[in-house]
Design an enzyme around this catalytic site. Structure first.
Site: not given
Ligand code: FPP
Length: 241
Positions: A19, A23-24, A64, A67, A70, A187, A193
């Site tokens: 995950d 953000r990266w 997933s 997903n 998105r 994770r 989570r």
């Protein structure tokens, strides 16, 4: 195969929820797909780190069943990335003796991708080194539902006696039927989570949640987490002997 008993050594099977790619990329002012590309590079390094870390099975969560929500751009970009990745890496997996498998709902994926997945599985079917399992269009509840459907069909067809069903029965119908249960689930990106990953299989796993975003997750950090495994008592609900 089911439950692996702790032999007092490192984890045999490590599962990773990769995950933090989005953000990266955002932190760098780049589109999310840039983060997924960086994430894909990390996959190779972690696969290569497995033999030295004593990890025989590595299972990674690539896409997933949730997903699909998105944006169309991101979903299409990820599917293209998976196709290119599998096509490009197939030969190196053979060279490195890595056996590749996929888990998840295949009919939900496009034909071209499915053909590449079949090809990678066939091509590496005699490899005896690291077992890399890629979860694609995977959801733990979906997997249990599909397994139950197969089990119910066997009952209907007279191949399975309902009275014989016990804890050992369902795992034989899961996508992971040839794999041992994960010993350690990692994770990245600071979220604590499990997001529908290997729900049945992780009943006795240890969990490690680390703040590192997946594209920054290094083989050194992987080795550290693997080395830490077993620091806590793992008794499968029994008493320490
Ligand atoms: C989670 O980050 C990552 C994904 C949904 C995709 C995982 C895919 C890869 C690591 C790429 C390559 C994998 C293979 C097998 C080639 P996120 O987008 O949820 O990040 P965020 O939480 O920061 O938004």
């Amino acid at each position: 195969m089911g439950k692996t008993m702790d032999q007092g050594s490192g984890p045999q099977h490590v599962a990773i929820i990769m995950d933090g790619n989005g953000r990266w990329a955002t932190q760098r002012g780049r589109p999310r797909l840039f983060g997924h590309h960086a994430g894909a590079k990390r996959v190779r390094e972690i696969v290569e780190a497995c033999p030295d870390a004593g990890v025989k099975y590595l299972t990674i969560f690539a896409f997933s069943t949730e997903n699909w929500k998105r944006t169309q751009v991101e979903v299409a970009g990820l599917m293209g990335l998976f196709r290119r990745y599998i096509f490009k890496e197939m030969q190196s997996f053979v060279k490195e003796n890595v056996r590749v498998r996929f888990i998840g709902d295949r009919p939900g994926l496009d034909d071209k991708l499915r053909a590449l997945m079949d090809e990678a599985e066939d091509l590496t079917s005699n490899c005896t080194g690291t077992n890399l399992t890629i979860a694609l269009n995977y959801g733990g509840r979906d997997e249990v539902a599909r397994a139950t459907k197969r089990l119910a069909r066997d009952v209907r067809d007279g191949k399975l006696d309902p009275e014989s069903v016990d804890e050992e029965t369902l795992p034989r119908y899961l996508d992971t039927r040839v794999l041992p249960d994960p010993d350690l689930v990692i994770r990245t990106s600071g979220e604590a989570r499990i997001s529908n990953f290997l729900l049945w299989q992780s009943a006795y796993a240890e969990y490690e949640f680390v703040d590192t975003l997946w594209p920054d997750f290094s083989p050194a950090e992987f080795a550290r987490l693997v080395g830490q495994y077993g620091g806590r008592d793992r008794r499968f609900g029994g008493v320490k002997t």
